[in-house]
Design an enzyme around this catalytic site. Structure first.
Site, mmCIF file in Angstrom:
data_model
loop_
_atom_site.group_PDB
_atom_site.id
_atom_site.type_symbol
_atom_site.label_atom_id
_atom_site.label_comp_id
_atom_site.label_asym_id
_atom_site.label_seq_id
_atom_site.Cartn_x
_atom_site.Cartn_y
_atom_site.Cartn_z
ATOM 1 N N ASP A 56 0.879 -1.178 0.000
ATOM 2 C CA ASP A 56 0.000 0.000 0.000
ATOM 3 C C ASP A 56 0.910 1.221 0.000
ATOM 4 O O ASP A 56 2.029 1.156 -0.496
ATOM 5 C CB ASP A 56 -0.939 -0.037 1.216
ATOM 6 C CG ASP A 56 -2.259 0.679 0.955
ATOM 7 O OD1 ASP A 56 -2.207 1.837 0.507
ATOM 8 O OD2 ASP A 56 -3.323 0.105 1.214
ATOM 9 N N HIS A 69 1.245 1.672 -3.349
ATOM 10 C CA HIS A 69 0.188 2.467 -3.983
ATOM 11 C C HIS A 69 0.636 3.907 -4.182
ATOM 12 O O HIS A 69 0.138 4.599 -5.062
ATOM 13 C CB HIS A 69 -1.092 2.429 -3.146
ATOM 14 C CG HIS A 69 -1.838 1.130 -3.250
ATOM 15 N ND1 HIS A 69 -1.640 0.234 -4.273
ATOM 16 C CD2 HIS A 69 -2.795 0.573 -2.453
ATOM 17 C CE1 HIS A 69 -2.434 -0.813 -4.112
ATOM 18 N NE2 HIS A 69 -3.139 -0.632 -3.017
#
Length: 546
Positions: free
Chosen positions: A288, A322
């Site tokens: 992430d 991300h």
């Protein structure tokens, strides 16, 4: 063992519009420790990867702290343990070859009052934690492994067919959306809205029924001061990896933070409501966001009123993530005075990622970024988005997404703001889109400066509901040049020394009746078929070319 350091006093003089501002980032104070050593073997710890060493290691930490501090030594070996609590004046040192492996037995992790994604919530106790501790460190060359695969859900689309088949055969539950979950308890929690949040209708039995869903972060440091993380590998976290919360004087140096790329909520480091922080020369390869700035969520974050501020990030490398450097989306207490330099992002979905949404409130300002190098970015190299929807930034194959409905709301304490941000010396070799700025009709993204940058991307620049935007000496070599720059309801936007691909179709497309005061100067126009196209209420009179 470690000397106090004044290490950094930086004065930045930044021009925004015609005003001159002087910013001083204060010292980041490192901890100091006595020379006394406490080997965990003295307390009965055994490195066989089978015997649970929680009591032995905790006893070493407790005695070290109670006797004035020192270093708790974890020698080479495989040390299985349950959750541990770090105490004041303790340096937990992992020797080369040492792995501190946290058990996958969830019964070892009691439910505790904690904080998750900006809200106070019930969670499983973190494998490593400290609260109100002063003068603490985790150092060495060893590995801290959170055994996160026992906790996390996995999306089918993120695995190969053989990997998915093996995972399903291991047990657990698969829901209608092809999401594998480790247990029925996890599945129950996943179908409820914020099951961990405190409310009068929830009792101990309820929280216990969804216990598996309430995944812990690997390391949580709450209200701590003078913290050092150095040299260690932190990996395989159940949720976020490193989570300093309401803490100060934090130094993170030469660490490696590693989670599987598919790890749900597998953030690298989340600074939440922290101040006086240095993160340097570290590597993040996670599932992430990597280097993430937060300060609480919505009304809870505004009530806390503790910004993350005075942060220095330099010399870091980010692989899978991300976002490389990220602000938000939980930024309701504000993010101020952050300086990022000399970082490399390779394969991060988004390079520089600023995200928020209505309801957050909070002000993000005075962020200074320079010398950032990016390669193979699947999404946007630079993104400011005030319509964050809590999904992966790059859609999976076949996934369809609708654009948000554009409405104008009154401005109040719930309206977030991005403003006064300078980005310079950014070089991108491969991205889906160079720059994407999207504000709200009632609150534009304001006063963003991008200078001395080269973007090689499939798409160029898209700007929506933004004002006071400056591009100087920016080159955009995009595959799609119809248009190179797309502006929707943008105001007061300047391009100076702007370069773009040869034989471009349309340099600039304008849309929306609120688009005005767009200017190009010191730019060559001979390599473009059409300088400007105006649609949906915009007119060519809104732009000037010099």
């Amino acid at each position: 063992m470690f000397k106090s350091s004044l290490f950094f006093l930086l004065i930045l003089i930044i021009n925004h519009s015609s005003a001159q501002s002087v910013w001083k980032l204060p010292e980041v104070i490192q901890p100091r420790f006595r020379e006394t050593v406490y080997p965990i073997t003295k307390y009965g710890a055994v490195p066989d990867g089978y015997r649970l060493n929680t009591r032995s290691i905790q006893a070493a930490i407790d005695e070290c702290s109670s006797k004035g501090g020192g270093t708790v030594v974890v020698p080479a070996g495989l040390w299985l343990t349950g959750p541990l609590v770090l105490k004041s004046d303790v340096n937990l040192n992992l020797a080369a070859g040492a792995t501190l492996l946290f058990t996958k037995d969830k019964t070892q992790y009691p439910l505790v009052k904690a904080n998750w994604e900006g809200y106070p919530q019930m969670r499983n106790q973190s494998p490593l934690s400290a609260e109100n501790a002063v003068n603490i460190a985790i150092t060495g060359k060893g590995i801290i492994d959170g055994n996160g695969d026992a906790w996390r859900a996995v999306k089918k689309d993120k695995l190969t067919a053989s990997q998915w088949k093996k995972l399903v055969a291991s047990g657990g539950v698969v829901d209608d959306n092809d999401m594998w979950m480790p247990s029925e308890s996890y599945a129950k929690g996943s179908h409820l809205k914020e099951p961990g949040r405190f409310s009068p209708d929830k009792n101990a039995a309820f929280y216990e029924s969804v216990k598996d869903f309430l995944r812990p972060n690997l390391l949580v440091l709450t209200s701590c001061d003078k913290v050092l993380l150095e040299g260690v590998t932190f990996q395989n976290s159940p949720a976020w990896c490193l989570h300093p919360l309401m803490s100060s004087n934090i130094t993170v140096r030469n660490v490696f933070v590693k989670n599987p790329w598919y790890a749900q909520n597998g953030d690298g480091i989340d600074l939440e409501s922290c101040r006086n922080v240095l993160i340097e020369n570290s590597v993040f390869d996670v599932g992430d966001d990597a280097l993430c700035m937060k300060s609480g969520r919505d009304a809870d974050g505004r009530k806390r009123a503790m910004p993350t501020k005075d942060v220095i990030i330099r010399g870091c490398t980010v692989y899978a993530s991300h976002g490389g450097f990220v602000v938000g989306s939980e930024m309701s207490g504000g993010i101020w005075n952050v300086y990022v330099s000399d970082c490399t992002f390779v394969g991060s979905d988004i390079g520089l990622r600023f995200k928020t949404t209505r309801g957050r409130g909070g002000i993000v300002e005075n962020i200074f970024i320079k010398n950032v190098f990016m390669k193979d970015i699947p999404g946007d190299a630079v993104l400011f988005d005030m319509y964050y929807m809590g999904r992966d930034p790059v859609p999976m194959a076949g996934e369809k997404r609708e654009l948000p409905k554009v409405e104008k709301f009154p401005v109040d304490e719930t309206t977030p703001q991005f403003r006064n941000i300078e980005i310079s010396n950014v070089y991108v070799n491969g991205a889906q889109r160079a720059v994407f700025l999207r504000g709200l009709p009632e609150m534009a993204v304001k006063n963003i400066s991008i200078s001395n940058a080269v973007f090689q991307s499939k798409q160029g620049i898209e700007i929506q509901e933004s004002s006071g935007i400056r591009f100087k000496n920016v080159q955009v070599y995009s595959d799609n040049t119809n248009p190179v720059v797309d502006i929707i309801n943008g105001r007061d936007i300047r391009f100076d020394q702007f370069g773009y691909s040869n034989n471009a179709n349309t340099l600039l497309r304008l849309s929306g009746g609120n688009t005005r005061n767009i200017g190009f100067q010191n730019t060559t126009y001979k390599n473009v078929t059409n300088k400007v196209a105006a649609t949906l209420g915009a007119t060519e009179a809104a732009v000037s070319f010099k």
